[in-house]
Design an enzyme around this catalytic site. Structure first.
Site, short mmCIF file in Angstrom:
data_model
loop_
_atom_site.label_atom_id
_atom_site.label_comp_id
_atom_site.label_asym_id
_atom_site.label_seq_id
_atom_site.Cartn_x
_atom_site.Cartn_y
_atom_site.Cartn_z
N ARG A 252 0.82 -1.22 0.00
CA ARG A 252 0.00 0.00 0.00
C ARG A 252 0.85 1.27 0.00
NH1 ARG A 252 -3.43 -3.38 -0.80
NH2 ARG A 252 -5.59 -3.32 -0.06
N SER B 125 -11.04 -0.32 2.57
CA SER B 125 -10.29 -0.55 3.81
C SER B 125 -9.86 0.80 4.38
CB SER B 125 -9.02 -1.36 3.53
OG SER B 125 -9.34 -2.63 3.07
N GLU C 183 -5.21 3.92 6.06
CA GLU C 183 -4.77 3.67 4.69
C GLU C 183 -5.32 4.79 3.81
OE1 GLU C 183 -5.52 1.58 0.86
OE2 GLU C 183 -6.84 0.83 2.43
#
Ligand code: EPU
Length: 332
Positions: A162, A232, A328
């Site tokens: 990520r 997410s 995130e």
């Protein structure tokens, strides 16, 4: 070149929070983009893709650039593989759909991820054991500091879980991404959930893999058009050996995946569920009842309410499990 003033950003973020951009533009080509950068060299800038992984907490006193560069082009073809280049404004899942229907494999595990092509390398989107870095060969950008085009090979992008150079430096505007895809396909087991979904099929085809992923995601992840969210919300934490061993004493069924030497990735969703937050709602913000990693917006347009809830979840998970979750999602 068309620059708009005082534009409401609510339609441009999937959490649907309100914020006004003082200046806003949607360049249709690399040339138009470089013109804009020349005209506003010192203006504070924010680059927007599909807006599926960010939300706003306050107005933006600068220039929002939302690249509108489109097109999917076949660059090179051999007997085994193809190279395909797609403009930053192409919708990610439309690209995956086109690849799968042409029989090109490599991105099918990333089916139904919302957002734009240009955003895909920024946070190195990933799902079901695949990351976008695995198929990228080139990322074309314009450097905001020099105003000049600059291309990065995959090795120069600094990809990790990520994360990428583009996320860390925020200096480059991605204009297109080039992929290397295979013309053949053999299903390889990488992710338990997916293999379970495909268990009745002896040799799954590319289309069957895409369809299975669409089924899993539709079941688990709330549709942002119906219930605003940004997928997410937190990264899955990576724990050093000692922290993992301490946590296992109180949580013996903790999911763990090897993540390099003496490091273990665990599930943020699991920790949030253990902390009692799955399906929990506070005012207009809550955690989805279908998946504990998704913060959902039940009707606020104020991003600060989402931040307050995020902090509450972080603090409670930390208090109960000793792990500080890292968002995130980008917060502006
Ligand atoms: N789990 C729970 N409670 C839940 C949901 C999951 O305890 O409510 C636990 C289970 O043990 C489950 C494990 O978490 O086996 C993993 O769940 P899942 O397969 O849904 O994956 P995830 O780790 O929660 C990551 C990505 C997703 C991606 C899936 C599938 C991150 C931050 N998220 O989620 O990406 O779709 O894997 O590969 O890495 C996104 O980035 O927006 C996103 C949706």
């Amino acid at each position: 070149m068309h620059i708009q003033h005082h534009i409401q950003l609510r339609p441009y973020n999937s959490f649907r929070t309100k914020a006004v951009a003082r200046l806003f533009c949607e360049p249709q080509s690399v040339e138009e983009l470089t013109e804009i950068l020349k005209r506003y060299p010192t203006e504070k800038k924010l680059i927007l893709g599909g807006g599926c992984n960010l939300f706003f907490t306050e107005d933006f006193e600068g220039l929002v650039i939302r690249p509108a560069i489109k097109g999917i082009e076949l660059i090179r073809e051999t007997e085994q593989e193809v190279e395909v280049e797609a403009g930053a404004a192409e919708e990610w899942d439309r690209f995956v759909d086109q690849c799968v229907s042409k029989g090109f494999s490599g991105v099918e595990n990333l089916s139904l991820i919302p957002g734009s092509m240009g955003a895909s390398p920024v946070q190195n989107i990933g799902a079901y054991g695949t990351e976008v870095k695995d198929t990228i060969v080139l990322v074309k950008t314009v450097d905001m500091q020099t105003g000049e085009p600059k291309a990065f090979t995959a090795g120069q992008c600094g990809f990790s879980y990520r994360d990428s150079l583009f996320k860390r430096s925020r200096r480059y505007i991605i204009t297109s991404v080039r992929f290397r895809l295979q013309k053949s396909f053999t299903y390889r087991e990488k992710y338990a959930d997916l293999s379970r979904e495909l268990s009745g099929i002896a040799t799954p085809t590319l289309t069957q893999v895409r369809e299975a992923i669409i089924r899993i995601r539709t079941r688990k992840l709330p549709d942002p058009d119906l219930l605003p969210n940004a997928g997410s919300f937190f990264k899955n934490p990576v724990l050093p050996l000692e922290a993992k061993d301490v946590l296992l004493k109180t949580l013996p069924d903790l999911p763990l995946f090897p993540a390099g030497e003496n490091r273990w990735k665990t599930s943020a969703a699991y920790l949030i569920e253990k902390a009692g937050y799955k399906g929990k709602r506070k005012g207009m913000v809550g955690i989805s009842g279908d998946h504990a990693l998704i913060i959902v917006n039940y009707g606020t347009d104020n991003g600060k309410e989402i931040v307050a809830f995020m902090k509450e979840v972080q603090n409670e998970v930390f208090r109960q499990c000793g792990v500080m979750l890292e968002p995130e999602v980008w917060i502006f």
